[in-house]
Design a protein around this motif. Structure first.
Motif, PDB file in Angstrom:
ATOM      1  N   MET A 205      32.659  33.584  45.781  1.00 54.10           N
ATOM      2  CA  MET A 205      33.847  34.039  45.184  1.00 54.10           C
ATOM      3  C   MET A 205      34.799  33.147  44.689  1.00 54.10           C
ATOM      4  O   MET A 205      35.187  32.572  45.669  1.00 54.10           O
ATOM      5  CB  MET A 205      34.397  35.296  46.087  1.00 54.10           C
ATOM      6  CG  MET A 205      35.505  36.028  45.656  1.00 54.10           C
ATOM      7  SD  MET A 205      35.878  37.229  46.715  1.00 54.10           S
ATOM      8  CE  MET A 205      37.349  37.925  45.876  1.00 54.10           C
ATOM      9  N   LYS A 206      35.085  33.099  43.378  1.00 51.86           N
ATOM     10  CA  LYS A 206      36.091  32.162  43.065  1.00 51.86           C
ATOM     11  C   LYS A 206      37.655  32.748  43.192  1.00 51.86           C
ATOM     12  O   LYS A 206      37.726  33.920  43.271  1.00 51.86           O
ATOM     13  CB  LYS A 206      35.753  31.974  41.518  1.00 51.86           C
ATOM     14  CG  LYS A 206      34.441  31.234  41.187  1.00 51.86           C
ATOM     15  CD  LYS A 206      34.431  30.900  40.033  1.00 51.86           C
ATOM     16  CE  LYS A 206      32.876  30.323  39.536  1.00 51.86           C
ATOM     17  NZ  LYS A 206      32.886  30.010  38.232  1.00 51.86           N
ATOM     18  N   GLU A 207      38.492  31.521  43.244  1.00 49.82           N
ATOM     19  CA  GLU A 207      39.838  32.102  43.402  1.00 49.82           C
ATOM     20  C   GLU A 207      40.364  33.024  42.042  1.00 49.82           C
ATOM     21  O   GLU A 207      40.035  32.171  40.985  1.00 49.82           O
ATOM     22  CB  GLU A 207      40.879  30.811  43.706  1.00 49.82           C
ATOM     23  CG  GLU A 207      40.360  29.987  44.784  1.00 49.82           C
ATOM     24  CD  GLU A 207      41.210  29.086  45.018  1.00 49.82           C
ATOM     25  OE1 GLU A 207      42.059  28.811  44.000  1.00 49.82           O
ATOM     26  OE2 GLU A 207      41.035  27.900  46.168  1.00 49.82           O
ATOM     27  N   GLY A 208      41.067  33.902  42.488  1.00 52.51           N
ATOM     28  CA  GLY A 208      41.684  34.831  41.331  1.00 52.51           C
ATOM     29  C   GLY A 208      40.645  36.002  40.921  1.00 52.51           C
ATOM     30  O   GLY A 208      41.070  36.639  40.038  1.00 52.51           O
ATOM     31  N   THR A 209      39.500  35.882  41.459  1.00 46.66           N
ATOM     32  CA  THR A 209      38.589  36.896  41.024  1.00 46.66           C
ATOM     33  C   THR A 209      38.748  38.159  41.726  1.00 46.66           C
ATOM     34  O   THR A 209      38.836  38.376  43.198  1.00 46.66           O
ATOM     35  CB  THR A 209      37.138  36.531  41.241  1.00 46.66           C
ATOM     36  OG1 THR A 209      36.829  35.400  40.545  1.00 46.66           O
ATOM     37  CG2 THR A 209      36.045  37.481  40.552  1.00 46.66           C
ATOM     38  N   PRO A 210      38.973  39.347  40.841  1.00 43.32           N
ATOM     39  CA  PRO A 210      39.231  40.827  41.752  1.00 43.32           C
ATOM     40  C   PRO A 210      37.826  40.924  42.606  1.00 43.32           C
ATOM     41  O   PRO A 210      36.897  40.358  42.212  1.00 43.32           O
ATOM     42  CB  PRO A 210      39.411  41.545  40.489  1.00 43.32           C
ATOM     43  CG  PRO A 210      39.802  40.609  39.233  1.00 43.32           C
ATOM     44  CD  PRO A 210      39.175  39.328  39.426  1.00 43.32           C
ATOM     45  N   VAL A 211      38.263  41.824  43.383  1.00 41.74           N
ATOM     46  CA  VAL A 211      37.201  42.163  44.320  1.00 41.74           C
ATOM     47  C   VAL A 211      36.051  42.986  43.624  1.00 41.74           C
ATOM     48  O   VAL A 211      34.615  42.910  43.630  1.00 41.74           O
ATOM     49  CB  VAL A 211      37.598  43.094  45.551  1.00 41.74           C
ATOM     50  CG1 VAL A 211      36.531  43.467  46.435  1.00 41.74           C
ATOM     51  CG2 VAL A 211      38.567  42.165  46.489  1.00 41.74           C
ATOM     52  N   ASP A 212      36.521  43.796  42.715  1.00 46.50           N
ATOM     53  CA  ASP A 212      35.729  44.582  41.893  1.00 46.50           C
ATOM     54  C   ASP A 212      34.684  44.040  41.044  1.00 46.50           C
ATOM     55  O   ASP A 212      33.451  44.170  41.163  1.00 46.50           O
ATOM     56  CB  ASP A 212      36.436  45.797  41.021  1.00 46.50           C
ATOM     57  CG  ASP A 212      37.041  46.679  41.942  1.00 46.50           C
ATOM     58  OD1 ASP A 212      36.423  46.808  43.337  1.00 46.50           O
ATOM     59  OD2 ASP A 212      38.013  47.496  41.436  1.00 46.50           O
ATOM     60  N   GLU A 213      35.363  42.871  40.582  1.00 43.69           N
ATOM     61  CA  GLU A 213      34.584  42.018  39.596  1.00 43.69           C
ATOM     62  C   GLU A 213      33.631  41.275  40.403  1.00 43.69           C
ATOM     63  O   GLU A 213      32.340  41.064  39.722  1.00 43.69           O
ATOM     64  CB  GLU A 213      35.384  41.224  38.702  1.00 43.69           C
ATOM     65  CG  GLU A 213      34.778  40.096  37.589  1.00 43.69           C
ATOM     66  CD  GLU A 213      34.202  40.985  36.522  1.00 43.69           C
ATOM     67  OE1 GLU A 213      33.088  40.682  35.917  1.00 43.69           O
ATOM     68  OE2 GLU A 213      34.667  42.033  36.358  1.00 43.69           O
ATOM     69  N   TYR A 214      33.921  40.654  41.482  1.00 42.08           N
ATOM     70  CA  TYR A 214      32.885  39.925  42.182  1.00 42.08           C
ATOM     71  C   TYR A 214      31.747  40.963  42.608  1.00 42.08           C
ATOM     72  O   TYR A 214      30.728  40.261  42.709  1.00 42.08           O
ATOM     73  CB  TYR A 214      33.533  39.363  43.579  1.00 42.08           C
ATOM     74  CG  TYR A 214      32.724  38.392  44.492  1.00 42.08           C
ATOM     75  CD1 TYR A 214      31.970  37.383  43.960  1.00 42.08           C
ATOM     76  CD2 TYR A 214      32.576  38.932  45.647  1.00 42.08           C
ATOM     77  CE1 TYR A 214      31.256  36.511  44.650  1.00 42.08           C
ATOM     78  CE2 TYR A 214      31.867  38.125  46.750  1.00 42.08           C
ATOM     79  CZ  TYR A 214      30.980  36.896  45.958  1.00 42.08           C
ATOM     80  OH  TYR A 214      30.470  36.462  46.818  1.00 42.08           O
TER      81      TYR A 214
END
Length: 674
Positions: A557-566
């Motif tokens: 999980m990259k910084e700034g990535t939303p949980v839904d997108e991850y």
């Protein structure tokens, strides 16, 4: 007495005499003879009577007279008529004449009395007296015994006469009764015969009447049948006439429609030819003097444009003979027009790219000079990071895939992206005809894959042939319509992309629900992959995108990535209602990994090419080894390892033998505790 002893001998002699043998003839009346003709003659003594009289003892004359007097009371009329003649038969007759003369007066009185009685009692005696008017001869009586004998004879004769009369009367009554009975029977027979004849006549009349009625009914029935048959034929003829008229009207209407459609197609063909000629002028080298395209590209575009113009001209030449263009001709012309438009766009895009390339080269040249100093610093930092990463790998398990695997994953995603961009124009078309073509191509690519099931059997080859024809540019029938990828320049890329996407979707849905369906789907996918490798790369790209664990890769999980997108990156389905449940997620991942495990071990059995599977077991060994080199994830790693080994564990064991068992031992002893 001696006379008594001789009586029966006398009677026997009389019985044997002709007078004693009275015969009865039933035909006397028919012949008209009198019944007592033989008994009316004057009786006379036979010569034997003299001998009898000699033997008789002489008796007193008074006894004879008293005997005669006692016999005078006899009612038989025959006694007065009897005459006994003894002349010549007794030698001493003359000596006894005097004795008989003395009794003459007594005899006459007796004869008179007898004659009166006979006249009163017997009409036959009267007739006899009339017939013989002459006086009877005198009877000479010799003795009382002789007279007694004569009386016995007369009595026997009288008895015989009475018996004859009684028999005659009985016979007459019997005959009369028989005649009456015969007449009555004949009358009854005649009546029965008449009744029988009358009954036969009535029966014949009734049978003739029944036969006539039956024939009449049959005749009426035949007439009704003939009338019904005639009506049916008339109805059938009228129906055929109406159908023929309707058929004629339909044919006339179809002919008008065909003429109208032909004229419309002819106008469309002329407009297409005009547009193609105008577009072809844009491809001429003389009009491209200001473009930056190389001469070789311009020449190829011009050559292809001339070929398309020749195709349309050939179609127009056919219509110049008076025929309207057919649907196939219009399809060829429209395909040529679309290809010409695409050719123009490609030329314009290539020209724009050339200009952008020149501009970018200039910009890159400037940036290259600026970044030349930074490269040395970054190179040093990279080497340091690489050394640190290698040290970490030696100490424990990895948290991500190897660099080579990630590069392979990224290359596949780029291939899928380029393929999607190549048919962007077809995918976002606005005109109805292009949209319809896109829909038909999508159906032709996805429907055969949907028909693959665990019980497909011999249908697999038909499904594979249909997919191969579609990817080879040949027309296939889908939904009753013929469609081909050659109808649009981007049709092949679009069909390949949708086909690969459908294969992965079948693993996600069908194989997840029915594990046995993995093998028929995988064998068709392997055959398509062998003949059309670009489809295989797209299958892997779609599979890695929906199931990153098939790489294997655990995206960080990259910084700034939303949980839904991850969560989408990890393979979860996310919609307005939220994230799908863990069971549903594991089920989908299981279906896709099972499909991948089946693809790497199956080869299309009808393939003409010799060699291994396009994406073989070596990729399965690499996947299993890399999974065991990575930290396990809760639920996911165990599920995927179990499904993968259940599908292709046997194939890996057959190929790698002891190495496979070493890997299984490692899994059991070292990986399970983690």
């Amino acid at each position: 007495m001696p006379s008594e002893s001789l009586r029966w001998e006398t009677l026997q002699a009389l019985k044997n005499s002709p007078k004693g043998k009275i015969s009865f003839d039933p035909f006397w009346l028919e012949r008209g003879e009198p019944l007592l003709a033989g008994c009316k003659d004057s009786p006379s003594l036979s010569p034997i009577a003299g001998v009898i009289l000699e033997r008789l003892s002489s008796a007193p004359l008074q006894k004879s007279l008293s005997f005669l007097g006692s016999r005078s009371g006899d009612s038989s009329p025959v006694l007065s008529e009897v005459s006994i003649s003894s002349s010549g038969s007794v030698p001493d007759v003359s000596a006894r004449t005097a004795a008989f003369s003395a009794a003459a007066s007594v005899k006459n009185e007796r004869e008179q009395t007898l004659s009166d009685k006979v006249k009163d009692e017997s009409p036959e005696a009267d007739v006899s007296g009339v017939s013989s008017p002459t006086s009877l001869p005198a009877i000479s009586l010799l003795s009382p015994k002789a007279m007694e004998m004569a009386g016995c004879i007369i009595k026997v004769q009288e008895e015989h006469r009475e018996k004859a009369k009684l028999a005659l009367r009985v016979r007459q009554e019997m005959q009369e009764n028989q005649v009456v009975a015969v007449a009555s029977a004949e009358s009854e027979q005649l009546k029965r015969f008449e009744e029988l004849m009358e009954l036969k006549q009535r029966q014949e009349y009734q049978s003739m009447r029944d036969m006539m009625e039956r024939e009449t009914k049959e005749s009426i029935g035949r007439q009704e049948k003939l009338k019904e048959e005639q009506r049916r034929r008339i109805t059938l003829v009228n129906l055929r006439l109406r159908e023929a008229e309707q058929q004629r009207l339909r044919e006339a209407e179809l002919e008008r429609q065909r003429q109208a459609e032909g004229r419309e197609r002819l106008r469309s063909l002329n407009s297409i030819q005009e547009e193609i000629l105008q577009l072809n002028q844009l491809l001429e080298p003389s009009t491209q003097t200001k473009t930056d395209l190389p001469p070789a590209s311009l020449s190829s575009y011009s050559t292809r444009g001339n070929q398309l113009c020749s195709q349309v001209s050939e179609v127009v030449r056919k219509t110049a003979e008076g025929d309207f263009p057919s649907l196939e001709d219009m399809t060829v012309a429209e395909r040529a027009l679309h290809e010409m438009r695409a050719l123009i766009r490609l030329m314009q895009e290539e020209a724009a790219k050339v200009r952008e390339k020149k501009k970018k080269e200039q910009e890159q040249e400037e940036e290259r000079r600026k970044q030349a100093e930074l490269l040395a610093k970054q190179e040093g930092e990279k080497k340091a990071a690489q050394l640190a990463k290698e040290k970490a790998q030696r100490k424990g398990l990895q948290n991500s895939a190897e660099d080579v695997t990630l590069k392979w994953y990224k290359d596949l995603q780029e291939v899928a992206t380029r393929c999607a961009q190549s048919f962007e124009q077809l995918n976002s078309a606005k005109d109805g005809q292009t949209k319809k073509l896109k829909l038909e191509l999508q159906k032709a690519a996805t429907i055969p894959v949907s028909q693959i099931a665990s019980n497909s059997g011999s249908q697999l080859r038909e499904i594979f042939d249909k997919i191969d024809k579609l990817l080879s540019g040949r027309p296939v029938v889908s939904g009753g319509k013929s469609v081909s990828t050659s109808q649009h320049p981007q049709g092949l890329e679009f069909a390949s992309y949708k086909l690969a996407e459908k294969f992965v979707k079948q693993g996600e849905e069908e194989v997840a629900s029915h594990h046995e369906a993995a093998f028929p789907i995988a064998v068709v996918a392997s055959g398509v992959w062998e003949l059309h490798p670009q489809v295989g790369e797209l299958i892997l790209a779609h599979l890695h995108k929906k199931c990153p664990y098939a790489i294997p890769h655990y995206p960080p999980m990259k910084e700034g990535t939303p949980v839904d997108e991850y969560q989408r990156i990890l393979g979860y389905r996310v919609d307005d209602s939220g994230v799908e449940g863990q069971d549903s997620f594991l089920k989908r991942m299981s279906g896709m990994i099972r499909l991948y495990a089946a693809i790497i071990q199956l080869k299309w059995p009808y393939s003409s090419k010799q060699g291994p599977v396009p994406h073989g077991l070596n990729h399965g060994w690499r996947w299993l080894a890399q999974m065991l080199n990575m930290e396990p994830l809760a639920d996911v790693t165990a599920t995927l390892l179990f499904d993968f080994l259940e599908v292709c564990g046997n194939a890996l064991m057959n190929q790698y033998r002891s190495q496979f068992w070493k890997l299984i031992l490692l899994l059991k002893e070292e990986y399970f505790p983690r």
